[in-house]
Design a protein around this motif. Structure first.
Motif, PDB file in Angstrom:
ATOM      1  N   VAL A 288       0.831  -1.198   0.000  1.00  0.00           N
ATOM      2  CA  VAL A 288       0.000   0.000   0.000  1.00  0.00           C
ATOM      3  C   VAL A 288       0.873   1.259   0.000  1.00  0.00           C
ATOM      4  O   VAL A 288       0.572   2.228  -0.696  1.00  0.00           O
ATOM      5  N   SER A 289       1.964   1.234   0.738  1.00  0.00           N
ATOM      6  CA  SER A 289       2.874   2.383   0.754  1.00  0.00           C
ATOM      7  C   SER A 289       3.408   2.674  -0.637  1.00  0.00           C
ATOM      8  O   SER A 289       3.449   3.826  -1.077  1.00  0.00           O
TER       9      SER A 289
ATOM     10  N   VAL B 169      13.356  -0.606  -5.782  1.00  0.00           N
ATOM     11  CA  VAL B 169      12.863   0.124  -4.617  1.00  0.00           C
ATOM     12  C   VAL B 169      12.033  -0.806  -3.735  1.00  0.00           C
ATOM     13  O   VAL B 169      11.407  -1.746  -4.226  1.00  0.00           O
ATOM     14  N   TYR B 170      12.069  -0.502  -2.436  1.00  0.00           N
ATOM     15  CA  TYR B 170      11.341  -1.317  -1.466  1.00  0.00           C
ATOM     16  C   TYR B 170      10.915  -0.387  -0.333  1.00  0.00           C
ATOM     17  O   TYR B 170      11.729   0.330   0.228  1.00  0.00           O
ATOM     18  N   PHE B 171       9.639  -0.370  -0.020  1.00  0.00           N
ATOM     19  CA  PHE B 171       9.116   0.345   1.145  1.00  0.00           C
ATOM     20  C   PHE B 171       9.105  -0.691   2.262  1.00  0.00           C
ATOM     21  O   PHE B 171       8.252  -1.574   2.298  1.00  0.00           O
ATOM     22  N   VAL B 172      10.064  -0.605   3.157  1.00  0.00           N
ATOM     23  CA  VAL B 172      10.337  -1.660   4.125  1.00  0.00           C
ATOM     24  C   VAL B 172      10.241  -1.101   5.540  1.00  0.00           C
ATOM     25  O   VAL B 172      10.435   0.103   5.756  1.00  0.00           O
TER      26      VAL B 172
ATOM     27  N   VAL C 212      11.324   8.524   4.653  1.00  0.00           N
ATOM     28  CA  VAL C 212      10.500   7.722   5.555  1.00  0.00           C
ATOM     29  C   VAL C 212       9.041   8.021   5.253  1.00  0.00           C
ATOM     30  O   VAL C 212       8.705   9.103   4.763  1.00  0.00           O
ATOM     31  N   THR C 213       8.175   7.062   5.532  1.00  0.00           N
ATOM     32  CA  THR C 213       6.762   7.217   5.183  1.00  0.00           C
ATOM     33  C   THR C 213       5.929   7.831   6.301  1.00  0.00           C
ATOM     34  O   THR C 213       4.748   8.063   6.122  1.00  0.00           O
ATOM     35  N   ALA C 214       6.543   8.097   7.446  1.00  0.00           N
ATOM     36  CA  ALA C 214       5.832   8.707   8.580  1.00  0.00           C
ATOM     37  C   ALA C 214       5.562  10.182   8.296  1.00  0.00           C
ATOM     38  O   ALA C 214       6.133  10.765   7.370  1.00  0.00           O
TER      39      ALA C 214
ATOM     40  N   TYR D 217       1.234  12.697   1.935  1.00  0.00           N
ATOM     41  CA  TYR D 217       1.614  11.275   1.952  1.00  0.00           C
ATOM     42  C   TYR D 217       1.961  10.868   3.380  1.00  0.00           C
ATOM     43  O   TYR D 217       2.723  11.537   4.070  1.00  0.00           O
ATOM     44  N   GLU D 218       1.406   9.755   3.805  1.00  0.00           N
ATOM     45  CA  GLU D 218       1.743   9.137   5.089  1.00  0.00           C
ATOM     46  C   GLU D 218       1.292   7.698   5.012  1.00  0.00           C
ATOM     47  O   GLU D 218       0.174   7.411   4.588  1.00  0.00           O
TER      48      GLU D 218
END
Length: 145
Positions: free
Chosen positions: A43-44, A78-81, A100-102, A122-123
């Motif tokens: 989802v990220s 790429v990897y959202f980990v 960072v996704t925060a 975006y979060e």
């Protein structure tokens, strides 16, 4: 428990910032492979694709170890980990953190910007916990309806 994710690439990848990544992705539609291992990581990445207007190929993996192996080997770009999974690779320079996704910067990665710095609004985060915690959350959700 919500866990912030980190957008990582191999150190040899052309982009060193989120804006450079977006520009590269727009110039090379469908040529960036994006790893995911769980709903949160997928989802990220999908949210990033939508908000940035880029076309990346989703590559699902059964485990983070397999996804990291392919990222380190160049099969995915790429990897959202989850931050705990990536932190030592980032510190060692084996992976490059772009963001960072925060909502805010993380204490453990203070020099890494948020995705929202470049894509306002975006979060995203992953979710980790025990089955019992998930059952408790599901029960609370049903009771609230």
């Amino acid at each position: 428990m919500r866990v912030p994710l980190v957008m990582v690439v191999h150190p040899s990848f052309a982009a060193t910032t989120v804006p450079e990544f977006i520009a590269y992705a727009k110039a090379n539609p469908g040529k960036i492979n994006m790893a995911s291992t769980a709903p949160g990581t997928r989802v990220s990445g999908e949210l990033f694709k939508i908000m940035a207007g880029v076309d990346m190929v989703h590559m699902p993996y059964r485990s983070g170890a397999l996804a990291l192996t392919d990222l380190l080997g160049g099969k995915v770009q790429v990897y959202f980990v989850t931050t705990p999974t990536a932190i030592e690779y980032i510190r060692a320079g084996t992976l490059r953190a772009l963001a960072v996704t925060a909502e805010t910067r993380l204490e453990v990665l203070p020099d890494i910007p948020t995705v929202a710095n470049f894509l306002p609004g975006y979060e995203a985060s992953g979710w980790q916990g025990t089955r019992r915690a998930q059952e408790h959350a599901n029960r609370n959700h049903r009771q609230a309806q």
